[in-house]
Design an enzyme around this catalytic site. Structure first.
Site, mmCIF file in Angstrom:
data_model
loop_
_atom_site.group_PDB
_atom_site.id
_atom_site.type_symbol
_atom_site.label_atom_id
_atom_site.label_comp_id
_atom_site.label_asym_id
_atom_site.label_seq_id
_atom_site.Cartn_x
_atom_site.Cartn_y
_atom_site.Cartn_z
ATOM 1 N N CYS A 2 26.340 18.572 63.269
ATOM 2 C CA CYS A 2 26.562 19.674 62.141
ATOM 3 C C CYS A 2 27.441 19.323 60.915
ATOM 4 O O CYS A 2 28.149 18.220 60.986
ATOM 5 C CB CYS A 2 27.423 20.508 62.942
ATOM 6 S SG CYS A 2 26.420 21.381 64.414
ATOM 7 N N ARG A 27 23.503 12.568 58.747
ATOM 8 C CA ARG A 27 24.077 12.953 60.242
ATOM 9 C C ARG A 27 22.984 13.361 61.205
ATOM 10 O O ARG A 27 23.188 13.437 62.362
ATOM 11 C CB ARG A 27 25.168 13.775 60.233
ATOM 12 C CG ARG A 27 26.350 13.381 59.360
ATOM 13 C CD ARG A 27 27.267 14.496 58.891
ATOM 14 N NE ARG A 27 27.940 15.054 59.848
ATOM 15 C CZ ARG A 27 29.417 15.054 59.948
ATOM 16 N NH1 ARG A 27 29.882 14.233 59.173
ATOM 17 N NH2 ARG A 27 29.810 15.658 61.019
ATOM 18 N N TRP A 75 23.152 21.161 64.094
ATOM 19 C CA TRP A 75 22.406 20.324 65.097
ATOM 20 C C TRP A 75 22.601 21.294 66.174
ATOM 21 O O TRP A 75 23.732 21.400 66.628
ATOM 22 C CB TRP A 75 23.061 19.041 65.275
ATOM 23 C CG TRP A 75 22.600 18.242 66.238
ATOM 24 C CD1 TRP A 75 23.233 18.148 67.413
ATOM 25 C CD2 TRP A 75 21.783 17.019 66.363
ATOM 26 N NE1 TRP A 75 22.399 17.070 68.322
ATOM 27 C CE2 TRP A 75 21.917 16.553 67.515
ATOM 28 C CE3 TRP A 75 20.784 16.621 65.191
ATOM 29 C CZ2 TRP A 75 20.670 15.527 67.784
ATOM 30 C CZ3 TRP A 75 20.024 15.648 65.370
ATOM 31 C CH2 TRP A 75 19.813 15.159 66.733
ATOM 32 N N ASN A 100 31.412 23.774 63.352
ATOM 33 C CA ASN A 100 31.157 22.637 63.846
ATOM 34 C C ASN A 100 31.952 22.470 65.080
ATOM 35 O O ASN A 100 33.048 22.973 65.307
ATOM 36 C CB ASN A 100 31.766 21.321 63.152
ATOM 37 C CG ASN A 100 30.664 21.260 61.953
ATOM 38 O OD1 ASN A 100 29.734 21.860 61.738
ATOM 39 N ND2 ASN A 100 31.187 20.068 61.191
ATOM 40 N N GLY A 101 31.393 22.143 66.264
ATOM 41 C CA GLY A 101 32.039 21.859 67.506
ATOM 42 C C GLY A 101 31.544 22.878 68.482
ATOM 43 O O GLY A 101 30.456 23.534 68.342
ATOM 44 N N GLU A 484 29.279 -9.949 76.915
ATOM 45 C CA GLU A 484 29.216 -9.680 75.793
ATOM 46 C C GLU A 484 29.988 -10.882 74.916
ATOM 47 O O GLU A 484 29.629 -11.101 73.810
ATOM 48 C CB GLU A 484 30.108 -8.187 75.629
ATOM 49 C CG GLU A 484 29.925 -7.742 74.101
ATOM 50 C CD GLU A 484 28.730 -7.850 73.179
ATOM 51 O OE1 GLU A 484 27.457 -7.717 73.994
ATOM 52 O OE2 GLU A 484 28.657 -7.677 72.081
ATOM 53 N N LYS A 488 28.150 -12.936 71.962
ATOM 54 C CA LYS A 488 28.778 -12.829 70.551
ATOM 55 C C LYS A 488 29.038 -14.369 70.226
ATOM 56 O O LYS A 488 28.462 -14.625 69.021
ATOM 57 C CB LYS A 488 30.032 -12.259 70.381
ATOM 58 C CG LYS A 488 30.072 -10.679 70.401
ATOM 59 C CD LYS A 488 29.675 -10.178 69.234
ATOM 60 C CE LYS A 488 28.153 -9.774 69.412
ATOM 61 N NZ LYS A 488 27.754 -8.582 70.023
ATOM 62 N N GLU A 491 25.511 -15.977 69.337
ATOM 63 C CA GLU A 491 24.718 -15.493 68.229
ATOM 64 C C GLU A 491 25.254 -15.871 66.995
ATOM 65 O O GLU A 491 24.232 -16.242 66.001
ATOM 66 C CB GLU A 491 25.001 -13.752 68.221
ATOM 67 C CG GLU A 491 24.084 -12.949 69.371
ATOM 68 C CD GLU A 491 24.367 -11.443 69.214
ATOM 69 O OE1 GLU A 491 23.485 -10.695 69.149
ATOM 70 O OE2 GLU A 491 25.567 -11.017 69.176
ATOM 71 N N HIS A 507 30.055 -21.128 93.399
ATOM 72 C CA HIS A 507 28.602 -21.279 93.888
ATOM 73 C C HIS A 507 27.647 -22.040 92.554
ATOM 74 O O HIS A 507 26.691 -21.688 92.822
ATOM 75 C CB HIS A 507 28.195 -19.799 93.911
ATOM 76 C CG HIS A 507 28.855 -19.079 95.058
ATOM 77 N ND1 HIS A 507 28.914 -19.614 96.204
ATOM 78 C CD2 HIS A 507 29.399 -18.081 95.112
ATOM 79 C CE1 HIS A 507 29.614 -18.835 97.183
ATOM 80 N NE2 HIS A 507 30.030 -17.759 96.394
ATOM 81 N N LYS A 606 18.676 -7.305 63.120
ATOM 82 C CA LYS A 606 19.448 -6.064 63.456
ATOM 83 C C LYS A 606 18.666 -5.234 64.315
ATOM 84 O O LYS A 606 19.255 -4.868 65.331
ATOM 85 C CB LYS A 606 19.865 -5.626 62.064
ATOM 86 C CG LYS A 606 20.800 -4.287 62.270
ATOM 87 C CD LYS A 606 22.340 -5.001 62.758
ATOM 88 C CE LYS A 606 22.961 -3.964 63.271
ATOM 89 N NZ LYS A 606 24.160 -4.493 64.205
HETATM 90 C C1 G6P Z 1 19.121 -6.877 68.541
HETATM 91 C C2 G6P Z 1 20.516 -6.997 67.672
HETATM 92 C C3 G6P Z 1 21.577 -6.831 68.806
HETATM 93 C C4 G6P Z 1 21.266 -5.462 69.506
HETATM 94 C C5 G6P Z 1 19.947 -5.259 70.257
HETATM 95 C C6 G6P Z 1 19.697 -3.853 70.528
HETATM 96 O O1 G6P Z 1 18.801 -8.017 69.141
HETATM 97 O O2 G6P Z 1 20.498 -8.238 67.241
HETATM 98 O O3 G6P Z 1 22.810 -6.930 68.246
HETATM 99 O O4 G6P Z 1 22.213 -5.251 70.467
HETATM 100 O O5 G6P Z 1 18.791 -5.730 69.147
HETATM 101 O O6 G6P Z 1 19.506 -3.059 69.680
HETATM 102 P P1 G6P Z 1 19.919 -1.531 69.577
HETATM 103 O O7 G6P Z 1 19.730 -0.982 68.281
HETATM 104 O O8 G6P Z 1 18.692 -0.941 70.626
HETATM 105 O O9 G6P Z 1 21.303 -1.181 70.213
#
Ligand code: G6P
Length: 611
Positions: A2, A27, A75, A100-101, A484, A488, A491, A507, A606
């Site tokens: 919203c 949005r 929404w 909104n809310g 994660e 990072k 990547e 192990h 991306k």
């Molecule tokens: C690609 C991007 C990652 C992301 C993955 C899932 O591999 O490089 O950064 O985590 O897609 O993307 P999503 O948009 O589904 O979160």
């Protein structure tokens, strides 16, 4: 989601409201409408199902004129998307409200008002607001006091704009749990849920604080009252256009900017979704509560960083909500025989909402007998959002860096809201839910303190620049955080990095540990701390160099070969969110030292819209 726009101006207001609504379209919404107080003292309203373009066509046929008006993109939460449910909502021909809310106690208020003779024409909670304000106004006093009296009765979260035909020079705005800003013009004043809606008319804003009420009146007069009803001054801030999502601002890379945006992003992910009484389950959609109450299992499917968020959520959902949960990468899930127990909720996580494997998994899941699907996503109107039964938007803003950072932490906040919602409907320990909710509110501030350690983390990064491998360790919900962290690093710095649950070290991976293998570990103050400490000894005994991100209270000290960075204490449940931040910064600084293309690392995309 919203959106609200309102304006008290010296020219015709229709164009300003329409432009504001167009700027809020990103949005996501399903209907739009506006109400204008005409010069001859009528309250005129036009609403349309669908896009703002549909409203614009209606307005071309029936233009509205006047200097004061409110407008909204809706929404749907209470009641389906329809013209009748679109805002503004009115009480008779006198009061119009955009909101909104969620008003949690709307059902009780609705029956009370019906008994008093008020007629309802929509299924929304907002119509209750309109009638209540009308009732209070008719009891005497001005619109400001009528709104304030009505607010005393509401439980839940709101941002709203209100006009009344009998007080034609005024808009009243109020917020609690949902954002609302005042735009400052020259002899004009504006109201919006997002400053972006008003950038065509002003770049000066007052960000209203929790429970503020504001009166905008002719001549650009702005009066703000705090929760006690006292008149207060709030600072006017100039909107920095360079802060826009598509610009790096003062940051060297989008990734660094997005890392530092995380405190605001965490706030945005929970705003309007947590009241003093806990999580607002309707944030997930009108049908969410009924569905959650029936759910007996959760299956989460996602890719990449989103998959790691899902792995953290498994620990939370089982620990806090007591609900069995499975997590799987979408590319595996979609090609196996999945056996779905009765009453299983299917959950997808995706920043983009367009990842081909995740989308295919959602489509594949449809014939498997799930009770329904929920998408947690950052892009309104994306395929995943359109095709899921329930959605929760992350509100992280556009993420430009390929390596996902702020989307991950906002997914985690959203997943904690899901956890709390399930815990609530399942009647799990209410005290623990309240503790976590209050820790969530404090989370952005803790995150800010961690991001202030940026220089210390940069100093650690030099130890990695010449290395070819790195090992990340974590236990419990911090194992996915180690994963994660390793993702990072690989990547963006192209250093080979692996993550293990620390208990697995013996192990196999221990064979790799020597002075050339830096080992990074996260050590929050949780029940696995002592076990983790023993695992770290195993590394040290083999000459491995240790980098430990530790809770300030755990008593792990820097010694030869062990470098410890202390992090502020945070509730154990939320530690995975906080411990992510130093790992992001570490990877970033290592990549900068190595001179890689941080925002667009080689070979990666991306949004992966192909299989
Ligand atoms: C690609 C991007 C990652 C992301 C993955 C899932 O591999 O490089 O950064 O985590 O897609 O993307 P999503 O948009 O589904 O979160």
């Amino acid at each position: 989601m919203c959106g609200i726009v309102g304006a008290v101006v010296t020219r015709n207001v229709q164009g300003i409201l329409l432009e504001g609504l167009k700027r809020l379209e990103y949005r996501g919404y399903d209907s739009a409408g506006m109400a204008i107080l005409s010069d001859d003292n009528r309250l005129d309203r036009v609403r349309a199902l669908g896009k703002v373009g549909a409203l614009e066509s209606r307005l071309e046929q029936t233009p509205l004129t006047g200097n004061i008006g409110i407008a909204h993109t809706r929404w749907a939460t209470h009641g389906k998307p329809s013209e009748d449910n679109a805002h503004p909502h009115q009480s008779g021909d006198n009061v119009a409200v955009v909101h909104n809310g969620i008003i949690e106690n709307h059902e009780r208020l609705r029956s009370e008002l019906q008994q008093q003779g008020y007629t309802f024409t929509s299924e929304t909670d907002t119509e209750v607001v309109a009638h209540l304000i009308a009732r209070e106004f008719d009891r005497g006093g001005d619109l400001l006091s009528a709104v304030r009296d009505a607010l005393l009765v509401f439980d839940g979260a709101y941002a709203m704009g209100v006009v009344h035909r009998d007080e034609p020079g005024v808009i009243i705005g109020a917020r609690k749990g949902s954002p609302l800003v005042v735009g400052v013009g020259i002899e004009e004043a504006f109201l919006a849920s997002d400053p972006l809606a008003l950038l065509q008319v002003t770049d000066r804003f007052i960000y209203l604080q929790e429970e503020d009420v504001v009166r905008l009146s002719k001549g650009g007069r702005i009066e703000i009252f705090d929760r006690n009803g006292d008149a207060v001054e709030r600072p006017i801030q100039t909107f920095e256009h360079s802060d826009g999502a598509a610009s790096k601002g003062d940051y060297r890379h989008f990734m660094l900017k997005e890392i530092h945006e995380q405190p605001q992003v965490m706030t945005a992910a929970m705003e309007g979704r947590l009241s003093e009484r806990g999580v607002l389950i309707e944030s997930f959609g009108t049908d969410a509560e009924a569905l959650f109450a029936k759910a007996e299992q959760i299956h989460i499917v996602a890719c990449g960083t989103s998959y790691h968020a899902g792995m953290v959520a498994r620990y939370w959902l089982e620990r806090v909500a007591g609900i069995p949960t499975q997590v799987e990468v979408a590319s595996e899930y979609r090609y196996r025989r999945v056996v779905v127990p009765e009453n299983t909720l299917f959950v997808t996580l995706s920043q983009s909402g367009e990842t081909a494997d995740t989308l295919a998994a959602l489509r594949f899941s449809r014939d498997l007998g799930y009770m329904g699907s929920l998408a947690i996503c950052n892009v309104p109107g994306s395929s995943l959002v359109r095709e899921s039964d329930l959605t929760l938007m992350m509100h992280a803003g556009p993420e430009i860096g390929v390596a996902s950072t702020k989307a991950f932490t906002s997914q985690l906040v959203a997943l904690m809201l899901l956890t709390l919602s399930l815990a609530k409907v399942r009647g799990e320990e209410p005290e623990r839910q309240a503790e976590i909710a209050s820790a969530l509110r404090a989370l952005p501030e803790v995150a800010r303190r961690v991001l202030d350690l940026d220089k210390d983390i940069e100093a650690l990064s030099t130890a990695f620049a010449e290395k070819h491998h790195a090992l990340f360790l974590g236990r419990g919900a911090h194992f996915p955080i180690a994963l994660e962290g390793a993702l990072k690093l690989k990547e963006i710095s192209y250093i080979h990095a692996e993550a293990y649950p620390a208990g697995e070290l013996k192990h196999g991976p221990l064979a790799l540990v020597d002075s050339e293998m830096p080992v990074i570990s996260v050590a929050p103050n949780d029940e696995l701390l002592d076990k983790l400490k023993s695992n770290l000894q195993e590394v040290r005994a083999r000459g491995g160099e240790l980098f430990v991100f530790a809770d300030e209270n755990v008593g792990i000290e820097s010694t030869e070969g062990v470098r410890v960075l202390r992090l502020p204490h945070v509730d154990e449940a939320l530690a995975p969110i906080i411990y992510t931040l130093p790992l992001q910064l570490l990877s970033y600084h290592v990549a900068v030292l190595k001179g890689t293309d941080v925002d667009q690392p080689r070979n990666l995309a991306k949004s992966v819209t192909v299989e």
